[in-house]
Motif scaffolding. Structure first.
Motif, PDB file in Angstrom:
ATOM      1  N   GLY A 104      60.991  42.852  53.508  1.00 37.28           N
ATOM      2  CA  GLY A 104      60.924  41.766  52.770  1.00 37.28           C
ATOM      3  C   GLY A 104      59.529  41.594  51.706  1.00 37.28           C
ATOM      4  N   THR A 105      59.693  40.716  50.833  1.00 37.59           N
ATOM      5  CA  THR A 105      58.632  40.485  49.965  1.00 37.59           C
ATOM      6  C   THR A 105      58.103  39.297  50.092  1.00 37.59           C
ATOM      7  OG1 THR A 105      59.805  40.425  47.993  1.00 37.59           O
ATOM      8  CG2 THR A 105      59.016  42.729  48.508  1.00 37.59           C
ATOM      9  N   ILE A 106      56.883  38.894  49.656  1.00 40.53           N
ATOM     10  CA  ILE A 106      56.342  37.481  49.312  1.00 40.53           C
ATOM     11  C   ILE A 106      56.784  36.936  47.991  1.00 40.53           C
ATOM     12  CG2 ILE A 106      54.325  36.139  49.212  1.00 40.53           C
ATOM     13  CD1 ILE A 106      53.079  37.887  51.282  1.00 40.53           C
ATOM     14  N   HIS A 107      57.520  36.050  47.782  1.00 39.95           N
ATOM     15  CA  HIS A 107      58.047  35.278  46.827  1.00 39.95           C
ATOM     16  C   HIS A 107      56.648  35.024  45.772  1.00 39.95           C
ATOM     17  CE1 HIS A 107      60.027  32.699  43.991  1.00 39.95           C
ATOM     18  NE2 HIS A 107      61.360  32.947  44.596  1.00 39.95           N
ATOM     19  N   PRO A 108      56.916  35.026  44.476  1.00 35.08           N
ATOM     20  CA  PRO A 108      55.910  34.873  43.574  1.00 35.08           C
ATOM     21  C   PRO A 108      55.300  33.341  43.479  1.00 35.08           C
ATOM     22  CG  PRO A 108      57.571  36.172  42.217  1.00 35.08           C
ATOM     23  CD  PRO A 108      58.031  35.902  43.617  1.00 35.08           C
ATOM     24  N   ILE A 109      56.349  32.367  44.243  1.00 38.88           N
ATOM     25  CA  ILE A 109      55.829  31.191  44.205  1.00 38.88           C
ATOM     26  C   ILE A 109      54.704  30.939  45.516  1.00 38.88           C
ATOM     27  CG2 ILE A 109      56.514  28.815  44.805  1.00 38.88           C
ATOM     28  CD1 ILE A 109      57.021  29.305  42.007  1.00 38.88           C
ATOM     29  N   SER A 110      55.220  31.552  46.546  1.00 39.98           N
ATOM     30  CA  SER A 110      54.451  31.618  47.744  1.00 39.98           C
ATOM     31  C   SER A 110      52.988  32.245  47.428  1.00 39.98           C
ATOM     32  CB  SER A 110      55.165  32.298  49.034  1.00 39.98           C
ATOM     33  OG  SER A 110      56.264  31.968  49.149  1.00 39.98           O
ATOM     34  N   LYS A 111      53.299  33.672  46.800  1.00 43.17           N
ATOM     35  CA  LYS A 111      51.772  34.100  46.356  1.00 43.17           C
ATOM     36  C   LYS A 111      50.915  33.430  45.400  1.00 43.17           C
ATOM     37  CE  LYS A 111      49.640  38.003  45.675  1.00 43.17           C
ATOM     38  NZ  LYS A 111      48.748  38.294  46.747  1.00 43.17           N
ATOM     39  N   THR A 112      51.737  32.359  44.492  1.00 48.18           N
ATOM     40  CA  THR A 112      50.972  31.621  43.610  1.00 48.18           C
ATOM     41  C   THR A 112      50.053  30.506  44.339  1.00 48.18           C
ATOM     42  OG1 THR A 112      52.422  32.276  41.806  1.00 48.18           O
ATOM     43  CG2 THR A 112      51.051  30.420  41.355  1.00 48.18           C
ATOM     44  N   VAL A 113      51.043  29.839  45.222  1.00 53.56           N
ATOM     45  CA  VAL A 113      50.210  28.980  46.106  1.00 53.56           C
ATOM     46  C   VAL A 113      48.894  29.510  46.885  1.00 53.56           C
ATOM     47  CG1 VAL A 113      50.638  27.345  47.788  1.00 53.56           C
ATOM     48  CG2 VAL A 113      52.338  27.619  46.325  1.00 53.56           C
ATOM     49  N   GLU A 114      49.444  30.623  47.415  1.00 47.25           N
ATOM     50  CA  GLU A 114      48.043  31.041  48.186  1.00 47.25           C
ATOM     51  C   GLU A 114      46.930  31.444  47.306  1.00 47.25           C
ATOM     52  OE1 GLU A 114      49.246  35.063  49.788  1.00 47.25           O
ATOM     53  OE2 GLU A 114      50.924  34.006  51.249  1.00 47.25           O
ATOM     54  N   PRO A 208      66.570  22.410  38.280  1.00 50.46           N
ATOM     55  CA  PRO A 208      66.493  21.139  39.081  1.00 50.46           C
ATOM     56  C   PRO A 208      65.511  20.991  40.209  1.00 50.46           C
ATOM     57  CG  PRO A 208      68.768  22.136  39.289  1.00 50.46           C
ATOM     58  CD  PRO A 208      67.914  23.117  38.563  1.00 50.46           C
ATOM     59  N   MET A 209      65.045  21.974  40.967  1.00 47.85           N
ATOM     60  CA  MET A 209      64.073  21.994  41.677  1.00 47.85           C
ATOM     61  C   MET A 209      62.919  22.863  41.279  1.00 47.85           C
ATOM     62  SD  MET A 209      62.596  23.620  44.376  1.00 47.85           S
ATOM     63  CE  MET A 209      63.145  25.138  44.602  1.00 47.85           C
ATOM     64  N   PHE A 210      61.779  22.615  41.222  1.00 50.56           N
ATOM     65  CA  PHE A 210      60.495  23.474  41.027  1.00 50.56           C
ATOM     66  C   PHE A 210      59.434  23.037  41.597  1.00 50.56           C
ATOM     67  CE2 PHE A 210      58.452  20.262  37.812  1.00 50.56           C
ATOM     68  CZ  PHE A 210      59.431  19.539  37.881  1.00 50.56           C
ATOM     69  N   HIS A 211      58.419  23.758  41.291  1.00 47.61           N
ATOM     70  CA  HIS A 211      57.109  23.443  42.247  1.00 47.61           C
ATOM     71  C   HIS A 211      55.786  23.088  41.453  1.00 47.61           C
ATOM     72  CE1 HIS A 211      59.395  26.243  44.573  1.00 47.61           C
ATOM     73  NE2 HIS A 211      58.808  25.509  45.655  1.00 47.61           N
ATOM     74  N   GLN A 212      55.244  22.158  41.809  1.00 51.54           N
ATOM     75  CA  GLN A 212      53.842  21.757  41.030  1.00 51.54           C
ATOM     76  C   GLN A 212      52.772  21.834  41.994  1.00 51.54           C
ATOM     77  OE1 GLN A 212      54.276  17.600  39.672  1.00 51.54           O
ATOM     78  NE2 GLN A 212      55.139  18.304  37.672  1.00 51.54           N
ATOM     79  N   LEU A 213      51.704  22.006  41.444  1.00 49.67           N
ATOM     80  CA  LEU A 213      50.364  21.784  42.177  1.00 49.67           C
ATOM     81  C   LEU A 213      49.568  20.563  41.376  1.00 49.67           C
ATOM     82  CD1 LEU A 213      48.307  23.689  44.120  1.00 49.67           C
ATOM     83  CD2 LEU A 213      46.932  23.028  42.061  1.00 49.67           C
ATOM     84  N   GLU A 214      49.410  19.701  42.125  1.00 47.50           N
ATOM     85  CA  GLU A 214      48.567  18.390  41.911  1.00 47.50           C
ATOM     86  C   GLU A 214      47.213  18.398  42.346  1.00 47.50           C
ATOM     87  OE1 GLU A 214      50.570  16.087  40.319  1.00 47.50           O
ATOM     88  OE2 GLU A 214      49.232  14.454  40.212  1.00 47.50           O
ATOM     89  N   GLY A 215      46.298  17.934  41.418  1.00 58.47           N
ATOM     90  CA  GLY A 215      44.827  18.005  41.933  1.00 58.47           C
ATOM     91  C   GLY A 215      44.321  16.560  42.065  1.00 58.47           C
ATOM     92  N   LEU A 216      43.621  16.211  42.933  1.00 61.99           N
ATOM     93  CA  LEU A 216      42.847  14.695  42.763  1.00 61.99           C
ATOM     94  C   LEU A 216      41.478  14.775  43.332  1.00 61.99           C
ATOM     95  CD1 LEU A 216      43.466  11.567  42.291  1.00 61.99           C
ATOM     96  CD2 LEU A 216      44.059  11.581  44.907  1.00 61.99           C
ATOM     97  N   VAL A 217      40.592  14.292  42.255  1.00 56.26           N
ATOM     98  CA  VAL A 217      39.144  14.007  42.898  1.00 56.26           C
ATOM     99  C   VAL A 217      38.700  12.718  42.641  1.00 56.26           C
ATOM    100  CG1 VAL A 217      36.843  14.766  42.317  1.00 56.26           C
ATOM    101  CG2 VAL A 217      38.631  16.463  42.245  1.00 56.26           C
ATOM    102  N   ILE A 218      38.193  11.979  43.547  1.00 66.63           N
ATOM    103  CA  ILE A 218      37.661  10.565  43.438  1.00 66.63           C
ATOM    104  C   ILE A 218      36.250  10.502  44.246  1.00 66.63           C
ATOM    105  CG2 ILE A 218      37.949   8.100  44.003  1.00 66.63           C
ATOM    106  CD1 ILE A 218      40.294   9.110  42.582  1.00 66.63           C
ATOM    107  N   LEU A 314      54.183  25.231  38.716  1.00 60.76           N
ATOM    108  CA  LEU A 314      53.882  26.554  39.753  1.00 60.76           C
ATOM    109  C   LEU A 314      54.608  27.767  39.130  1.00 60.76           C
ATOM    110  CD1 LEU A 314      53.073  25.757  43.190  1.00 60.76           C
ATOM    111  CD2 LEU A 314      51.526  25.960  41.205  1.00 60.76           C
ATOM    112  N   GLU A 315      55.936  27.494  38.703  1.00 64.59           N
ATOM    113  CA  GLU A 315      56.768  28.528  38.187  1.00 64.59           C
ATOM    114  C   GLU A 315      56.157  28.934  37.115  1.00 64.59           C
ATOM    115  OE1 GLU A 315      57.894  25.973  39.407  1.00 64.59           O
ATOM    116  OE2 GLU A 315      59.172  26.569  41.247  1.00 64.59           O
TER     117      GLU A 315
END
Ligand code: PHE
Length: 349
Positions: A104-114, A208-218, A314-315
């Motif tokens: 198996g391999t690590i999916h590019p999305i998992s890799k990007t999240v890491e 229809p399904m995709f990934h995001q990365l959100e950031g929040l600083v308060i 992320l994609e």
């Protein structure tokens, strides 16, 4: 040669010719068993004169001892041969790899999240998560999308059947988790939120399904300079370009004010995209200072606190970093694609 010597020769030969333990046992019975040749001769001793009996008796005893010794020696040999054969047959190849090599391999999305988690963790961010199924409040209302405002149509939302009189939908962005975090945590807040998001859209750059990365600083004094510094540092590390040109263009999101879109420098010369070189620009994320209404909606006093937020696909950033041309291929589960674009477990970030 005397009869006894002939008998000895014959018996020794049969002992030596026996090629397994049962055959040897047969030879032993024939020679030394109750009706065996040597035993029968011993039984004839009674008919002899005392001198002959003594002489013959000694000779027969000697013969018996010699044959017994021959049989024992042969038995040892046969047992050793049988053991060797068994060891040979039951041999375990200890050089065999204990596990099959990983396929198996690590999916590019998992890799990007890491990679993103590692980069933002170095800047003091922690990871937060929230549900994929949301209500109208967390996806829109709390984020300052006014009722009936066209901004709600900006996202082609998948609505689910109502539950307990409440609208349910698949979240159209990870900004929903900003709301959960602010409702649950007291500032200072510094989180990133990776996750799945859903919109009714399908072409080369939309699924229809995709990934995001959100950031929040308060925090109390967080300002636009912090936003820029944080995101510029992130892009340089993620794209591994030290002198990466960046620019922030004014934009609009209901939940940030001011809002901006961030571009990074690139070159498209010769149809090949190179990040960090040339005169072209590439849009990479949306960001802005959290709107005071959003802080208020989430129970944070906008007169005391302010902060920034950002969100990226992320994609999209994985496609840019790893040169993947079509977004739809991410979710086709084609093993050839996964093998080509996937990562080994030990490949460094
Ligand atoms: N939620 C926005 C989107 O989906 C991105 C964004 C997040 C913009 C946070 C500004 C601040 O496009």
């Amino acid at each position: 040669m005397s009869n006894l010597e002939l008998l000895k020769k014959e018996l020794v030969e049969t002992v030596r010719a026996a090629n397994d333990i049962p055959a040897l046992e047969e030879v032993r019975v024939t020679a030394l068993g109750k009706k065996g040749k040597v035993t029968s001769l011993m039984q004839t001793l009674g008919c002899l004169s005392p001198e002959q009996r003594k002489e013959m008796g000694q000779a027969l005893n000697k013969l018996k001892d010699e044959i017994t010794a021959e049989i024992e020696a042969k038995s040892l040999l046969l047992k050793k041969a049988a053991l060797d054969e068994r060891l040979e047959k039951e041999k375990i190849d200890v050089t065999l790899s204990p596990r099959p090599s990983p396929k198996g391999t690590i999916h590019p999305i998992s890799k990007t999240v890491e990679e993103l988690v590692a980069i933002f963790a170095d800047m003091g961010f922690s990871v937060a998560e929230g549900p994929d199924i949301e209500d109208d409040f967390h996806n829109f209302t709390a984020l300052n999308f006014p009722e009936g405002h066209p901004a709600r149509q900006m996202h082609d939302t998948f609505y689910l059947p109502e539950a307990a009189g409440k609208t349910r939908l698949l979240r159209t962005h990870t900004s929903t988790v900003q709301v959960h975090v602010m409702q649950m945590q007291k500032p200072p807040i510094r989180v990133i939120i990776p996750g799945r998001t859903y919109r009714s859209d399908y072409d080369m750059t939309h699924t229809p399904m995709f990934h995001q990365l959100e950031g929040l600083v308060i925090d109390k004094t967080t300002h636009m300079g912090h936003l820029k510094g944080c995101l510029i540092e992130f892009c340089r590390r993620f794209f591994e370009v030290d002198e990466l040109p960046t620019r922030f263009r004014p934009s609009f999101f209901p939940f940030t004010e001011p809002s901006a879109e961030m571009d990074i420098g690139c070159s498209r010369a010769g149809g090949e995209l190179k990040i960090g070189e040339g005169k072209d620009w590439l849009e990479i994320l949306g960001c802005g200072m959290v709107h005071p209404n959003v802080l208020k909606n989430c129970g944070i006093d906008p007169d005391e606190y302010q902060g920034f937020a950002f969100g990226m696909g992320l994609e999209r950033i994985a496609m840019l970093k790893y040169g993947i041309p079509d977004l739809r291929t991410f979710f086709e589960s084609d093993v050839r694609w996964l093998k080509h674009y996937g990562f080994g477990p030990m490949e460094g970030a």
